[in-house]
Design a protein around this motif. Structure first.
Motif, PDB file in Angstrom:
ATOM      1  N   THR A 280      98.709  25.304  20.467  1.00 57.60           N
ATOM      2  CA  THR A 280      97.335  24.902  20.210  1.00 57.60           C
ATOM      3  C   THR A 280      96.423  26.116  20.150  1.00 57.60           C
ATOM      4  O   THR A 280      96.458  26.978  21.014  1.00 57.60           O
ATOM      5  N   LEU A 284      93.638  25.267  14.574  1.00 57.13           N
ATOM      6  CA  LEU A 284      94.458  24.058  14.480  1.00 57.13           C
ATOM      7  C   LEU A 284      93.696  22.834  14.991  1.00 57.13           C
ATOM      8  O   LEU A 284      93.766  21.756  14.408  1.00 57.13           O
ATOM      9  N   GLN A 285      92.967  23.017  16.084  1.00 50.48           N
ATOM     10  CA  GLN A 285      92.160  21.917  16.619  1.00 50.48           C
ATOM     11  C   GLN A 285      91.089  21.493  15.625  1.00 50.48           C
ATOM     12  O   GLN A 285      90.855  20.295  15.413  1.00 50.48           O
ATOM     13  N   SER A 288      92.674  19.665  12.731  1.00 48.83           N
ATOM     14  CA  SER A 288      93.141  18.343  13.155  1.00 48.83           C
ATOM     15  C   SER A 288      91.984  17.380  13.355  1.00 48.83           C
ATOM     16  O   SER A 288      92.098  16.183  13.043  1.00 48.83           O
ATOM     17  N   ASN A 289      90.860  17.880  13.854  1.00 45.89           N
ATOM     18  CA  ASN A 289      89.671  17.025  13.994  1.00 45.89           C
ATOM     19  C   ASN A 289      89.162  16.565  12.638  1.00 45.89           C
ATOM     20  O   ASN A 289      88.726  15.420  12.473  1.00 45.89           O
ATOM     21  N   MET A 291      91.063  16.192   9.976  1.00 44.04           N
ATOM     22  CA  MET A 291      92.036  15.195   9.541  1.00 44.04           C
ATOM     23  C   MET A 291      91.779  13.841  10.198  1.00 44.04           C
ATOM     24  O   MET A 291      91.942  12.790   9.576  1.00 44.04           O
ATOM     25  N   PRO A 399     100.447  16.803   6.979  1.00 46.48           N
ATOM     26  CA  PRO A 399      99.367  17.322   7.829  1.00 46.48           C
ATOM     27  C   PRO A 399      98.632  16.236   8.593  1.00 46.48           C
ATOM     28  O   PRO A 399      98.254  16.437   9.752  1.00 46.48           O
ATOM     29  N   SER A 403      98.637  16.310  12.631  1.00 44.60           N
ATOM     30  CA  SER A 403      97.352  16.540  13.301  1.00 44.60           C
ATOM     31  C   SER A 403      97.176  15.627  14.512  1.00 44.60           C
ATOM     32  O   SER A 403      96.501  15.989  15.483  1.00 44.60           O
ATOM     33  N   ARG A 404      97.798  14.446  14.490  1.00 39.42           N
ATOM     34  CA  ARG A 404      97.686  13.525  15.634  1.00 39.42           C
ATOM     35  C   ARG A 404      98.411  14.088  16.853  1.00 39.42           C
ATOM     36  O   ARG A 404      98.017  13.845  17.993  1.00 39.42           O
ATOM     37  N   VAL A 406      98.760  17.425  17.374  1.00 37.00           N
ATOM     38  CA  VAL A 406      97.953  18.569  17.817  1.00 37.00           C
ATOM     39  C   VAL A 406      96.790  18.091  18.685  1.00 37.00           C
ATOM     40  O   VAL A 406      96.472  18.708  19.706  1.00 37.00           O
ATOM     41  N   LEU A 407      96.155  16.984  18.296  1.00 33.29           N
ATOM     42  CA  LEU A 407      95.042  16.449  19.080  1.00 33.29           C
ATOM     43  C   LEU A 407      95.519  15.794  20.376  1.00 33.29           C
ATOM     44  O   LEU A 407      94.711  15.530  21.271  1.00 33.29           O
TER      45      LEU A 407
END
Length: 467
Positions: A280, A284-285, A288-289, A291, A399, A403-404, A406-407
């Motif tokens: 993380t 990336l955060q 992902s937000n 997304m 992606p 992304s889910r 990563v979050l």
């Protein structure tokens, strides 16, 4: 390994020169069709990010190369307008030039901007603009504006990857096998799906073999004729049927396995969560937000509203009803599965309070939306080119799903369940749509509809976050 990469990388000055030359060649008439510009630009941008090369300088090099490349193409078309069609390779492939002319006539000045991002016409349109006597000052203005947009879109992903390479290489030892297993699984599934879809289509080996077997007995012949007669083109949609059966069986089996192991998760889920926690970082955060906003209800409405409005007003009612029903039906199916499973999320932010984890709605919705878009697009293409549409759709869905993780709001098994549910909805929708005679979806003002979708989506992301 990072030291090894540093030793292989060219000097900063040489990297800038390489980026400029690749951007120039990719935009140059004819040559741009032969140069794998996207791959080369991503690779050089990654090396530049790895060396922490100045981003403004990198973007400036790509911008200058793109402007010069399009400018030379425009000049060539203007000077050789009477001879272009007699030059190689247009003597062997006149359709390339015809496609560029049709594209320019349809979109006018806007074609220079769109052409930057469309591979087959990118190096042709500027030359066609010169051939058709577009004013030089107007071309220069659009050329500069489009290059300003093109440079960051093509270079930033690679630059960010290279900039974070050190962190991405510092993987925990326990995570390596999961990365290898997931990568192999995706490759095997992708290749298997592409091969099977081709073989089950009309003209494929499996389809032809089944058709021959059906003629061996009167009963089989009657069954085949009955099934194919229900289709407007007298073709049994074997690919959609196989997708429905395979994904439905897999969804039921996977869901039962997840429920049997109970909350909070499977051992696989916990290990992959630990792996991703070590990767993380801020960008990336942030990605992902974004997304998360794209894949929620408001984001999907923003993306689909212009397209659905066009389908409705152009009286393509069958496509409008099927796509709308797929999105709404997929949403209800997600709610039902979530309440049946009652699975706890690994992390629950305020805007997800009261929402369960299994399956991932973002994943299933993105597969329904992108999968149907790919299916409708492939329908209008020659059989040999359809594979690339489906591969592109697969890469576009990844992606959103990752992304889910990563979050931290989903387990890996949630993503698999969401993907299978999305495939089931896609298969049902296609089977229903293929039963009816319907108007073709071409011609379509896809350029304007794309711009409208992106404008609505940008508005949603900036002014309506998490409501």
């Amino acid at each position: 390994m990072t030291e090894w990469l540093y030793q292989l990388a060219p000097s900063p000055t040489l990297l800038l020169l390489i980026v400029l030359l690749v951007a120039l060649c990719e935009s140059l008439a004819v040559i741009g069709l032969l140069v794998p510009g996207v791959v080369l630009l991503t690779a050089t941008a990654s090396l530049a990010g790895h060396q922490h090369l100045s981003l403004p300088l990198l973007l400036a090099a790509a911008f200058v190369g793109a402007v010069i490349g399009d400018g030379l193409s425009f000049w060539l078309g203007h000077r050789q307008r009477e001879r272009v069609h007699r030059l190689w390779p247009f003597t062997r492939h006149p359709e390339w030039l015809a496609r560029g002319i049709m594209f320019f006539k349809r979109y006018g000045d806007f074609s220079i901007l769109i052409g930057r991002f469309v591979g087959p016409v990118r190096p042709i349109v500027p030359m066609v603009a010169g051939m058709l006597n577009m004013p030089a000052w107007r071309f220069a203005a659009v050329n500069i504006a489009s290059a300003l947009l093109w440079a960051p879109v093509y270079l930033l992903p690679g630059y960010l990857l290279g900039h974070s390479w050190d962190k991405l290489l510092a993987l925990p030892s326990s995570g390596e096998r999961w990365l290898i297993a997931l990568g192999l699984m995706l490759i095997i599934l992708g290749v298997g799906f592409s091969w099977l879809r081709h073989q089950l289509g009309r003209g494929g080996w499996v389809y032809m073999r089944l058709a021959r077997l059906s003629r061996e007995t009167p009963r089989r012949r009657r069954l085949w004729l009955a099934l194919s007669g229900a289709h407007p083109r007298n073709e049994i949609p074997l690919a959609s049927l196989a997708l429905l059966v395979g994904s439905l069986v897999a969804l039921c089996g996977w869901t039962l396995w997840v429920l049997e192991h109970g909350n909070p998760s499977l051992p696989m889920d916990r290990q992959i969560r630990t792996l991703l926690a070590s990767l993380t970082n801020s960008w990336l955060q942030t990605a992902s937000n974004i997304m998360a906003l794209i894949g929620d209800m408001l984001g999907i409405i923003a993306l689909t509203l212009p397209w659905l409005a066009w389908l409705l007003f152009s009286r393509r009612i069958a496509a409008f009803l099927h796509i709308s029903s797929a999105l709404v039906g997929g949403g209800f199916a997600n709610l039902i599965f979530k309440h049946l499973a009652g699975r706890i999320r690994p992390d629950t932010p305020d805007y997800l309070t009261g929402s369960f984890s299994y399956p991932s709605a973002h994943t299933s919705t993105s597969i329904v939306l992108i999968g149907l878009a790919a299916a409708f697009t492939a329908e209008a293409l020659p059989a040999k080119r359809r594979m690339w549409v489906y591969w592109g759709a697969t890469l576009a869905c990844l992606p959103m799903a990752l992304s889910r993780l990563v979050l931290g709001v989903h387990w890996t098994s949630d993503l698999i369940g969401g993907a299978l549910l999305g495939l089931v909805v896609c298969a049902i929708t296609r089977l229903s749509y293929q039963r009816f005679e319907h108007r073709p979806l071409t011609p379509c003002p896809w350029g304007w509809l794309t711009v409208a979708s992106l404008a609505l989506l940008t508005t949603r992301i900036i002014w309506l976050p998490h409501i």
